[in-house]
Design an enzyme around this catalytic site. Structure first.
Site, PDB file in Angstrom:
ATOM      1  CB  ALA A  99     -16.745  -4.659   3.771  1.00 59.85           C
ATOM      2  N   GLY A 100     -19.722  -6.493   2.453  1.00 56.66           N
ATOM      3  CA  GLY A 100     -20.975  -7.058   2.951  1.00 56.66           C
ATOM      4  C   GLY A 100     -20.942  -8.568   3.019  1.00 56.66           C
ATOM      5  CB  CYS A 111     -30.112 -13.927  -4.127  1.00 59.23           C
ATOM      6  SG  CYS A 111     -28.468 -13.274  -3.943  1.00 59.23           S
ATOM      7  CB  ALA A 127     -42.916 -27.358   2.417  1.00 61.06           C
ATOM      8  CB  THR A 149     -35.764  -4.518  -5.935  1.00 62.77           C
ATOM      9  OG1 THR A 149     -35.355  -5.881  -5.915  1.00 62.77           O
ATOM     10  CG2 THR A 149     -36.843  -4.338  -6.992  1.00 62.77           C
TER      11      THR A 149
HETATM   12  C1  UDX Z   1     -29.095 -18.149  -2.765  1.00 59.48           C
HETATM   13  C2  UDX Z   1     -28.436 -19.180  -3.682  1.00 59.48           C
HETATM   14  O1  UDX Z   1     -28.617 -20.495  -3.122  1.00 59.48           O
HETATM   15  C3  UDX Z   1     -26.965 -18.857  -3.867  1.00 59.48           C
HETATM   16  O2  UDX Z   1     -26.372 -19.757  -4.781  1.00 59.48           O
HETATM   17  C4  UDX Z   1     -26.833 -17.437  -4.395  1.00 59.48           C
HETATM   18  O3  UDX Z   1     -25.483 -17.079  -4.531  1.00 59.48           O
HETATM   19  C5  UDX Z   1     -27.530 -16.466  -3.472  1.00 59.48           C
HETATM   20  O4  UDX Z   1     -28.896 -16.850  -3.282  1.00 59.48           O
HETATM   21  P1  UDX Z   1     -29.185 -17.732  -0.140  1.00 59.48           P
HETATM   22  O5  UDX Z   1     -30.258 -16.744  -0.452  1.00 59.48           O
HETATM   23  O6  UDX Z   1     -28.068 -17.308   0.741  1.00 59.48           O
HETATM   24  O7  UDX Z   1     -28.501 -18.268  -1.476  1.00 59.48           O
HETATM   25  O8  UDX Z   1     -29.852 -19.008   0.570  1.00 59.48           O
HETATM   26  P2  UDX Z   1     -30.614 -20.317   0.059  1.00 59.48           P
HETATM   27  O9  UDX Z   1     -30.066 -21.460   0.807  1.00 59.48           O
HETATM   28  O10 UDX Z   1     -30.629 -20.433  -1.404  1.00 59.48           O
HETATM   29  O11 UDX Z   1     -32.104 -20.088   0.606  1.00 59.48           O
HETATM   30  C6  UDX Z   1     -32.936 -19.069   0.114  1.00 59.48           C
HETATM   31  C7  UDX Z   1     -34.281 -19.124   0.785  1.00 59.48           C
HETATM   32  O12 UDX Z   1     -35.027 -20.273   0.384  1.00 59.48           O
HETATM   33  C8  UDX Z   1     -34.235 -19.196   2.309  1.00 59.48           C
HETATM   34  O13 UDX Z   1     -35.222 -18.361   2.864  1.00 59.48           O
HETATM   35  C9  UDX Z   1     -34.504 -20.645   2.606  1.00 59.48           C
HETATM   36  O14 UDX Z   1     -35.051 -20.828   3.877  1.00 59.48           O
HETATM   37  C10 UDX Z   1     -35.497 -20.976   1.507  1.00 59.48           C
HETATM   38  N1  UDX Z   1     -35.526 -22.414   1.189  1.00 59.48           N
HETATM   39  C11 UDX Z   1     -34.437 -23.033   0.655  1.00 59.48           C
HETATM   40  C12 UDX Z   1     -36.701 -23.139   1.427  1.00 59.48           C
HETATM   41  O15 UDX Z   1     -37.690 -22.601   1.903  1.00 59.48           O
HETATM   42  N2  UDX Z   1     -36.714 -24.481   1.112  1.00 59.48           N
HETATM   43  C13 UDX Z   1     -35.652 -25.122   0.569  1.00 59.48           C
HETATM   44  O16 UDX Z   1     -35.752 -26.325   0.306  1.00 59.48           O
HETATM   45  C14 UDX Z   1     -34.463 -24.376   0.348  1.00 59.48           C
HETATM   46  P1  ADP Z   2     -24.166  -8.112  -0.477  1.00 67.20           P
HETATM   47  O1  ADP Z   2     -25.088  -9.129   0.125  1.00 67.20           O
HETATM   48  O2  ADP Z   2     -24.340  -7.984  -1.970  1.00 67.20           O
HETATM   49  O3  ADP Z   2     -22.739  -8.302  -0.078  1.00 67.20           O
HETATM   50  P2  ADP Z   2     -24.366  -5.901   1.419  1.00 67.20           P
HETATM   51  O4  ADP Z   2     -25.416  -4.847   1.543  1.00 67.20           O
HETATM   52  O5  ADP Z   2     -24.161  -6.862   2.541  1.00 67.20           O
HETATM   53  O6  ADP Z   2     -24.661  -6.670   0.052  1.00 67.20           O
HETATM   54  O7  ADP Z   2     -22.961  -5.208   1.156  1.00 67.20           O
HETATM   55  C1  ADP Z   2     -22.698  -4.224   0.212  1.00 67.20           C
HETATM   56  C2  ADP Z   2     -21.700  -3.211   0.803  1.00 67.20           C
HETATM   57  O8  ADP Z   2     -21.301  -2.327  -0.251  1.00 67.20           O
HETATM   58  C3  ADP Z   2     -22.281  -2.323   1.911  1.00 67.20           C
HETATM   59  O9  ADP Z   2     -21.510  -2.486   3.091  1.00 67.20           O
HETATM   60  C4  ADP Z   2     -22.154  -0.881   1.338  1.00 67.20           C
HETATM   61  O10 ADP Z   2     -21.787   0.079   2.326  1.00 67.20           O
HETATM   62  C5  ADP Z   2     -21.033  -1.048   0.315  1.00 67.20           C
HETATM   63  N1  ADP Z   2     -21.014  -0.021  -0.725  1.00 67.20           N
HETATM   64  C6  ADP Z   2     -22.050   0.402  -1.503  1.00 67.20           C
HETATM   65  N2  ADP Z   2     -21.620   1.351  -2.381  1.00 67.20           N
HETATM   66  C7  ADP Z   2     -20.288   1.541  -2.155  1.00 67.20           C
HETATM   67  C8  ADP Z   2     -19.268   2.376  -2.748  1.00 67.20           C
HETATM   68  N3  ADP Z   2     -19.543   3.206  -3.764  1.00 67.20           N
HETATM   69  N4  ADP Z   2     -18.023   2.299  -2.251  1.00 67.20           N
HETATM   70  C9  ADP Z   2     -17.724   1.439  -1.251  1.00 67.20           C
HETATM   71  N5  ADP Z   2     -18.622   0.632  -0.667  1.00 67.20           N
HETATM   72  C10 ADP Z   2     -19.903   0.673  -1.102  1.00 67.20           C
END
Ligand code: UDX
Ligand code: ADP
Length: 463
Positions: free
Chosen positions: A13-14, A275, A267, A97
């Site tokens: 539920a993240g 991600c 920038a 990671t």
């Molecule tokens: C990213 C991908 O966009 C998304 O499709 C994937 O599912 C998860 O990873 P997210 O990490 O939520 O999404 O945000 P994003 O808008 O991609 O920004 C990532 C980072 O890059 C942020 O720190 C943002 O500030 C930075 N960024 C983005 C820049 O510095 N410059 C830009 O022009 C765009």
């Molecule tokens: P993401 O950005 O990928 O959604 P989060 O860390 O926000 O990552 O959410 C992942 C969630 O998965 C956490 O709330 C964590 O407690 C839950 N989780 C991890 N392992 C299990 C498991 N085996 N069963 C149920 N929930 C889990």
């Protein structure tokens, strides 16, 4: 004919599971969607009567949750029960990671995924479609399949890869109108079952199907390309500063070339988020494991450039403040990795703070959405200094003017809109002189601030 889905379970539920399931529930009132998590505090927060207290901050999300929760959207800690009931199970657990052993600092840690697979195998008494939603290295579906088929109760499991492309801060919008939904798998029937769920609100032409490996690799590739654009423009930002060019003008000029396009050319002090870095390191690890060293080195450079950008921003603060920040108050505006989210994973702010703290700076942080508890947890996690020291050197406040009062310098780490609207004259009057502003997001009006008397550094803008 595809199987009609009536009950979905989502494990995790993240930031991914919560918003994604909320939108599925909103758009598919006939499907019962249950989101489960082992973290009972998180589930309690999702169930909070006050929808503004749900654990993920995303514009528009509380409204979606308010509409669907209790109708066909449920949050629960009863993992087994939800698995048992559902025909389709999404896995949205975290895949950080690895911090130990083989692939440390590079490979994704799949232990949470494996635990989920084993739990599904143990509980399932009828056929299930299992959907990978977490970002995973290529070929994880294979591992999932092997665990499910060898430890299950003889039921059939179809595995689909359905990567998430939502960006935090715009998650609800991205889910409601995705550029594309990608589904990888080998069972036509199961692919159709999932496509039918999305077809409730996504046009068919935007639902792409591929084999499972292409789908997994596409997710890593998309994030690697996006991050590469940010590192590319950030590399140029340093050159702009030296040559007197303005990176924002360069970005505008190249972005009008339709082959390049205007997005992801802002920038910044460095990309963050759960991600980009993780996915690239994953890509690098996979490439290396196949002996593709040139491919690995090529992509790794995107992360190295990003590290450099964070360090040089911090370094510049030290150099400008007469080569020492020891005992000096530096106000941080923003801690989240981007605006409109309370997520801080891999935020540039953490690393810039760490660097300055090593130089004994005193940091006062203001972020509109991030809690004090989270900020300390982020610093403690680095393990650079003990918890007591972090609390001594870092203060978190909920008033930006208080943060900047009597500061030697202000550093903008996140691009929150409200920063532009502050009464900067009032800030100037209360700061120490000379009053330095280090704008790591190029959001402030440089000319206006300079006229007031500030010494302004803007990322990518030559003096
Ligand atoms: C990213 C991908 O966009 C998304 O499709 C994937 O599912 C998860 O990873 P997210 O990490 O939520 O999404 O945000 P994003 O808008 O991609 O920004 C990532 C980072 O890059 C942020 O720190 C943002 O500030 C930075 N960024 C983005 C820049 O510095 N410059 C830009 O022009 C765009
Ligand atoms: P993401 O950005 O990928 O959604 P989060 O860390 O926000 O990552 O959410 C992942 C969630 O998965 C956490 O709330 C964590 O407690 C839950 N989780 C991890 N392992 C299990 C498991 N085996 N069963 C149920 N929930 C889990």
């Amino acid at each position: 004919m595809s199987k009609k889905i009536t009950k979905i379970c989502c494990i995790g539920a993240g930031y991914v599971g919560g918003p994604t399931m909320a939108v599925i529930a909103q758009k598919c009132p006939d499907i019962k969607v249950t989101v489960v998590d082992i973290n009972s505090r998180r589930i309690a927060a999702w169930n909070d009567e006050d929808v503004d207290k749900i654990p993920v901050y995303e514009p528009g999300l509380s409204e979606v949750v308010a509409e669907a929760r209790g109708r066909n959207l449920f949050f629960s800690t009863e993992v087994d029960k939800a698995i048992d009931e559902a025909e389709m199970i999404f896995i949205s657990v975290n895949t950080p990671t690895k911090t130990y052993g083989k692939g440390k600092g590079m490979a994704a840690d799949l232990k949470y995924i494996e635990l989920c697979a084993r739990q599904i195998a143990r509980v399932a008494k009828d056929d299930k479609i299992v959907v990978e939603k977490s970002t995973l290295p290529v070929r994880t579906a294979g591992a999932l399949k092997s665990i499910l088929q060898n430890t299950g109760n003889g039921v059939r499991f179809d595995i689909l890869s359905n990567p998430e492309f939502l960006a935090e801060g715009t998650a609800v919008q991205d889910l409601l109108a995705p550029d594309r939904v990608l589904i990888g798998g080998d069972s036509e029937e199961s692919i159709r079952a999932l496509a039918d769920v999305y077809a409730n609100w996504v046009p068919e032409k935007n639902i792409l199907t591929t084999n499972v490996w292409s789908s997994e690799l596409s997710k890593l590739t998309a994030n690697a390309f996006l991050a590469q654009r940010v590192s590319s423009i950030n590399a140029l930002s340093e050159l702009c500063e030296k040559t007197g060019a303005d990176v924002n003008e360069v970005a505008r000029a190249i972005g009008t070339d339709s082959r390049i396009g205007p997005k992801f050319l802002k920038a910044s002090v460095g990309f963050g988020g759960s991600c980009f870095q993780k996915d690239i390191l994953n890509l690098v690890y996979i490439a290396k494991s196949y002996g593709l060293n040139e491919v690995a080195d090529y992509w790794e450079q995107v992360v190295l450039m990003n590290d450099h950008q964070k360090h040089r921003f911090a370094d510049n603060i030290i150099t400008t403040l007469y080569n020492t920040v020891s005992g000096k108050k530096i106000a941080f505006l923003g801690w989240a990795f981007k605006k409109d989210t309370n997520d801080t994973r891999e935020s540039a702010a953490i690393h810039v703070a760490d660097y300055l703290l090593n130089e004994q700076a005193e940091i006062v942080v203001y972020d509109p959405k991030v809690t004090e508890e989270q900020i300390y947890a982020d610093l403690d996690y680095l393990n650079t200094r003990d918890e007591k020291e972090n609390r001594k050197l870092v203060t978190v406040v909920n008033d930006p003017y208080k943060a900047m009062k009597e500061a030697h310098a202000v550093a903008v780490l996140t691009e929150w809109d409200e920063f532009r609207a502050y009464d900067w004259q009032r800030v100037y009057d209360t700061m120490l002189k000379p009053s330095f502003v280090f704008d790591g997001r190029a959001v402030l009006d440089r000319e206006q601030l300079t006229d007031m008397g500030f010494e302004v550094y803007t990322i990518g803008v030559g003096r």
